[in-house]
Design an enzyme around this catalytic site. Structure first.
Site, PDB file in Angstrom:
ATOM      1  N   HIS A  72      -6.945   2.232 -16.700  1.00 27.48           N
ATOM      2  CA  HIS A  72      -6.903   1.471 -15.443  1.00 27.48           C
ATOM      3  C   HIS A  72      -5.637   1.780 -14.622  1.00 27.48           C
ATOM      4  O   HIS A  72      -5.741   2.226 -13.474  1.00 27.48           O
ATOM      5  CB  HIS A  72      -7.072  -0.018 -15.720  1.00 27.48           C
ATOM      6  CG  HIS A  72      -6.761  -0.904 -14.556  1.00 27.48           C
ATOM      7  ND1 HIS A  72      -7.488  -0.888 -13.387  1.00 27.48           N
ATOM      8  CD2 HIS A  72      -5.770  -1.821 -14.360  1.00 27.48           C
ATOM      9  CE1 HIS A  72      -6.971  -1.757 -12.535  1.00 27.48           C
ATOM     10  NE2 HIS A  72      -5.923  -2.330 -13.097  1.00 27.48           N
ATOM     11  N   HIS A  97       1.976  -1.425 -13.213  1.00 25.87           N
ATOM     12  CA  HIS A  97       1.673  -2.664 -12.502  1.00 25.87           C
ATOM     13  C   HIS A  97       1.206  -3.828 -13.365  1.00 25.87           C
ATOM     14  O   HIS A  97       1.404  -4.978 -13.004  1.00 25.87           O
ATOM     15  CB  HIS A  97       0.712  -2.422 -11.328  1.00 25.87           C
ATOM     16  CG  HIS A  97      -0.734  -2.388 -11.700  1.00 25.87           C
ATOM     17  ND1 HIS A  97      -1.378  -1.245 -12.075  1.00 25.87           N
ATOM     18  CD2 HIS A  97      -1.663  -3.378 -11.768  1.00 25.87           C
ATOM     19  CE1 HIS A  97      -2.644  -1.524 -12.344  1.00 25.87           C
ATOM     20  NE2 HIS A  97      -2.846  -2.806 -12.161  1.00 25.87           N
ATOM     21  N   GLU A 101       2.888  -8.368 -16.723  1.00 26.72           N
ATOM     22  CA  GLU A 101       1.990  -9.503 -16.842  1.00 26.72           C
ATOM     23  C   GLU A 101       1.257  -9.535 -18.185  1.00 26.72           C
ATOM     24  O   GLU A 101       1.083 -10.593 -18.780  1.00 26.72           O
ATOM     25  CB  GLU A 101       0.969  -9.491 -15.706  1.00 26.72           C
ATOM     26  CG  GLU A 101       0.327 -10.852 -15.629  1.00 26.72           C
ATOM     27  CD  GLU A 101      -0.731 -10.964 -14.569  1.00 26.72           C
ATOM     28  OE1 GLU A 101      -0.952  -9.997 -13.842  1.00 26.72           O
ATOM     29  OE2 GLU A 101      -1.339 -12.042 -14.494  1.00 26.72           O
ATOM     30  N   ASP A 102       0.819  -8.363 -18.637  1.00 29.49           N
ATOM     31  CA  ASP A 102      -0.074  -8.354 -19.803  1.00 29.49           C
ATOM     32  C   ASP A 102       0.575  -7.955 -21.130  1.00 29.49           C
ATOM     33  O   ASP A 102      -0.073  -7.988 -22.156  1.00 29.49           O
ATOM     34  CB  ASP A 102      -1.247  -7.382 -19.545  1.00 29.49           C
ATOM     35  CG  ASP A 102      -2.091  -7.830 -18.369  1.00 29.49           C
ATOM     36  OD1 ASP A 102      -1.937  -8.988 -17.957  1.00 29.49           O
ATOM     37  OD2 ASP A 102      -2.884  -7.015 -17.867  1.00 29.49           O
ATOM     38  N   ASP A 162      -5.419  -1.323  -6.904  1.00 30.18           N
ATOM     39  CA  ASP A 162      -5.786  -2.080  -8.098  1.00 30.18           C
ATOM     40  C   ASP A 162      -7.131  -2.769  -7.873  1.00 30.18           C
ATOM     41  O   ASP A 162      -8.056  -2.682  -8.675  1.00 30.18           O
ATOM     42  CB  ASP A 162      -4.672  -3.107  -8.353  1.00 30.18           C
ATOM     43  CG  ASP A 162      -4.916  -3.952  -9.596  1.00 30.18           C
ATOM     44  OD1 ASP A 162      -5.522  -3.440 -10.557  1.00 30.18           O
ATOM     45  OD2 ASP A 162      -4.489  -5.132  -9.590  1.00 30.18           O
ATOM     46  N   ASP A 282     -28.509   4.842  15.338  1.00 27.64           N
ATOM     47  CA  ASP A 282     -27.177   5.387  15.072  1.00 27.64           C
ATOM     48  C   ASP A 282     -26.727   5.090  13.646  1.00 27.64           C
ATOM     49  O   ASP A 282     -25.785   4.375  13.392  1.00 27.64           O
ATOM     50  CB  ASP A 282     -26.156   4.886  16.091  1.00 27.64           C
ATOM     51  CG  ASP A 282     -26.142   3.369  16.161  1.00 27.64           C
ATOM     52  OD1 ASP A 282     -27.074   2.745  15.639  1.00 27.64           O
ATOM     53  OD2 ASP A 282     -25.181   2.825  16.725  1.00 27.64           O
TER      54      ASP A 282
HETATM   55 MN    MN Z   1      -4.572  -4.056 -12.546  1.00 29.53          MN
END
Ligand code: MN
Length: 755
Positions: A72, A97, A101-102, A162, A282
């Site tokens: 990812h 990124h 957080e993870d 992201d 169109d």
């Molecule tokens: Mn992410």
């Protein structure tokens, strides 16, 4: 940049499965290839270390699809480089990124290893992912994204990558999560992508959202597009064929091709215009992209235009020159619509390779070419207006949202100051918006606006190319009605806070009155104010002050009628409980009255007068029922005059263009001043009493009475308060019938205060 030994070592120790390791390595290699700009040693080093840290930190995690998690961040980094055109710092940040957080890695470690810039961006990205606490999560989230945006646009661009990757791989998520993510994407990220000029990403996000929220029409349109593909290609070739020879003769490298419209935009058209897929011709636009030096761009594009329109007949109104005046998201292109084979309308877009890249990738490409073209820094202007809005405290999240929507998503009008500086405002912006756009002080004190040297009402809707001049006066201040005359967030929030301030100021006299009253009764202030506010069920103390100041509540009567005093405290009388309910009802009514849109009372120029700043001329004192007209003054808004005002002829003949029609709309409950001249024979000292008696008998109040006399003859000027001409005429008739009265007439004065 190639994969180093240390990277391979990290991969081997973090990813034991050989197949997965090769998979990750391939993805990483693809990322490195996508970085087109030459990298310094330091940059390569940063990217490598970011990758190694991320691989190790995420080694235990998997995506919903089962793939190793690291795929990812790698893909997000690739989107940043390849599809958004960001540089090496952003690539490193994208790789990192999700780390803070993870995983166990802290922001401090990031800062130690990568420096403060990377740490700040990663921190911003982590915060954007946080949870919201308020009961208006969308507003809060949007506000967060936008605050981040004005700090460092890169954070939001990486976030966009992201989000795009998450949307592309949404299939692995449970359906209810898909819906939630799609909703947020179409609410925040797609419009933002549009605003940042990321055209391709915007289009893809919209299509991906539609796939989740409206799968049936999505599948149907995409199937029909495939089925009609060959037919379309044939038509496009037929359109292009007669052009190629002439374009070749320009001796400039060029590309010409048909570009299909997105599924989402086709669907919008089907919905908005109520047509079927088959009725939309169109489904594509023709694009001609020339590869020329910046100084030749404009010239060549117009040459291409004349070639196209020599072959296919143009529709002149559809010509849009975004080259001379780029859109505020940086978009440059020449658009025209021509009548192609079989009489079908075909849109043709003409631009240079540079313009094309900016048109597709937006923000980052715009900055890469900065200095190459003479383009204004359109993003800076926009970001500044964002910053402005964010700095204005919003208490109501809904107000905040609506302010932002206009700033964020609307198309623009281009207008000019008297010196020729261009200002970009959202479509629908008014003359008053322009004043606030110049400076909030100019807005506050705006009394009149000239557009193309003609005076216009403050609510005038600006058009492209208008030259706008604002007149101000220190005496002027914003009124409630101004809120209806503006569309920009800046103007609205400035007016709102001025109104609040005004209310607070007015309330001060109310507060003083109350203080005096309570002091006289030897009652402590704070405690007893609270009792009163609660008794009246008012939302705040300020509301009580304001109501007292406006004469809606009389504190003396209130206390006398409803309270006893016990131990220095006001106590509502028991038997008054019913009256308390009555008061509550009155309070509610008052509130309703405040919230209700005031009834239309006057039209000016065929529109509700509330749209303008207006007042009644003191030379002729119009009263409801009189024939009237509006005159746009330079300093005090629109003045309403009687049509037979002695100044009318002068105004109309000299300033005809400033005259507006006006008419009364409904009954007013207010009193109007009317001035009467009464002359007669002076038959003794009782004359004043006699006249005023007659007037009060008819229930009319006298504001002013002047009398002078000489040799048995008197002349008096009486100012009275009436509601309409019926009442006024009754008085005139009555007075005329009195004994010894020779003449009664309304007074009009000639004066030129109005111009
Ligand atoms: Mn992410």
């Amino acid at each position: 940049m190639s994969i180093t030994a240390s990277t391979i070592q990290t991969l081997e120790s973090s990813v034991p499965n050989k197949e997965e390791r090769q998979f990750i390595q391939r993805a990483y290699r693809k990322l490195l290839r996508s970085i087109k700009m030459p990298l310094s040693k330091e940059d390569s080093n940063t990217i490598r270390r970011a990758f190694e840290l991320a691989v190790d930190a995420h080694k235990e995690q998997r995506r919903k699809s089962g793939e190793p998690y690291i795929t990812h961040p790698i893909e997000v980094a690739r989107i940043c480089a390849e599809e958004i055109g960001l540089g090496p710092t952003a690539v490193a940040c994208a790789l990192l990124h999700d780390v803070v957080e993870d995983t166990e890695v802290s922001l401090k470690e990031i800062e130690e290893q990568f420096g403060s810039v990377v740490a700040r961006i990663v921190d911003g990205l982590t915060k954007l992912d946080g949870t919201y606490t308020s009961n208006s999560p969308q507003a809060e989230n949007l506000k967060k994204v936008l605050s981040t945006l004005v700090d460092d646009v890169r954070v939001v661009l990486i976030k966009m990558a992201d989000r795009l990757h998450n949307m592309r791989t949404l299939g692995a998520m449970p359906h209810h999560k898909q819906i939630k993510i799609a909703a947020e994407t179409s609410y925040i990220y797609a419009p933002l992508a549009h605003r940042l000029g990321l055209y391709n990403i915007k289009t893809e996000l919209q299509d991906l959202c539609m796939k989740v929220t409206d799968p049936k029409p999505y599948q149907e349109i995409s199937r029909k597009l495939k089925e009609s593909q060959r037919q379309r290609t044939r038509y496009i070739n037929e359109f292009i064929k007669p052009l190629t020879k002439k374009l070749d003769a320009l001796k400039v490298p060029y590309r010409i091709f048909g570009r299909p419209k997105s599924i989402y935009s086709i669907w919008s058209k089907i919905k908005n215009k109520g047509v079927s897929f088959e009725e939309i011709y169109d489904l594509f636009a023709i694009r001609i992209v020339v590869d020329v030096e910046p100084e030749e761009e404009k010239d060549i594009c117009w040459k291409v235009y004349s070639i196209v329109t020599a072959v296919h007949q143009p529709i002149p109104e559809r010509l849009k020159d975004w080259i001379s005046t780029p859109k505020s998201n940086g978009y440059e292109s020449l658009h025209t619509t021509v009548i192609g084979p079989k009489g079908r309308y075909v849109e043709v877009q003409i631009r240079s390779e540079r313009m094309d890249e900016i048109a597709e990738k937006g923000y980052a490409a715009h900055y890469r070419y900065k200095g190459v073209s003479t383009q204004r820094d359109v993003y800076q202007i926009w970001l500044d207006s964002m910053r402005d809005l964010l700095e204005n405290p919003h208490t109501d999240p809904l107000e905040f949202l609506s302010d932002f929507k206009t700033t964020l998503f609307k198309e623009e009008v281009y207008v000019y100051t008297p010196k020729g500086d261009m200002r970009i405002l959202p479509k629908g912006a008014t003359a008053l918006d322009f004043a606030f756009n110049i400076h909030s002080d100019v807005g506050y004190h705006c009394t009149a606006v000239k557009v193309n040297s003609k005076l216009v009402p403050l609510g005038y809707e600006l058009r492209n190319g208008d030259q706008v001049e604002v007149f101000t006066s220190r005496k002027q201040k914003p009124g409630e009605s101004w809120l209806k005359m503006v569309v920009t967030g800046k103007a609205r929030s400035k007016i709102r806070s001025a109104m609040k301030e005004e209310r607070r100021k007015k309330g001060e006299t109310g507060k003083e009155t109350l203080e005096r009253k309570l002091r006289n009764l030897k009652l402590e202030f704070d405690k007893n104010v609270e009792v009163l506010v609660r008794f009246l069920k008012l939302p705040s103390w300020a509301d009580l002050y304001y109501a007292i100041a406006m004469g809606e509540i009389n504190p003396t009567d209130l206390i006398k009628n409803h309270f006893d005093i016990e131990n220095g405290l006001l106590v509502p009388r028991k038997e008054e409980e019913e009256k308390g309910a009555e008061l509550e009802r009155i309070g509610k009514e008052r509130k309703n009255r405040q919230n209700k849109v005031p009834k239309l009372k006057l039209f000016v120029g065929g529109e509700p007068a509330d749209k303008y700043t207006y007042s009644f001329a003191s030379c002729c004192n119009p009263v409801p029922g009189d024939e009237i007209f509006g005159f746009i003054t330079t300093n005090s808004g629109i003045k309403i005059h009687r049509s037979n005002c002695p100044n009318a002829t002068n105004l109309m003949s000299h300033y005809g263009y400033r005259i507006m029609s006006a008419e009364w709309a409904a009954a007013w409950n207010t009193n109007f001043v009317a001035k009467l001249r009464v002359t007669g024979i002076d038959d003794g000292p009782g004359v004043i009493a006699r006249l005023s008696n007659e007037i009060s008998k008819l229930g009319v109040n006298i504001r002013n009475f002047n009398i002078s006399g000489d040799a048995g003859y008197f002349e008096s000027m009486i100012s009275i308060l009436v509601q309409n001409t019926d009442q006024l005429n009754l008085i005139i008739q009555t007075l005329r019938k009195l004994k010894n009265i020779t003449a009664v007439s309304r007074i009009e004065e000639e004066q030129d205060e109005n111009t």
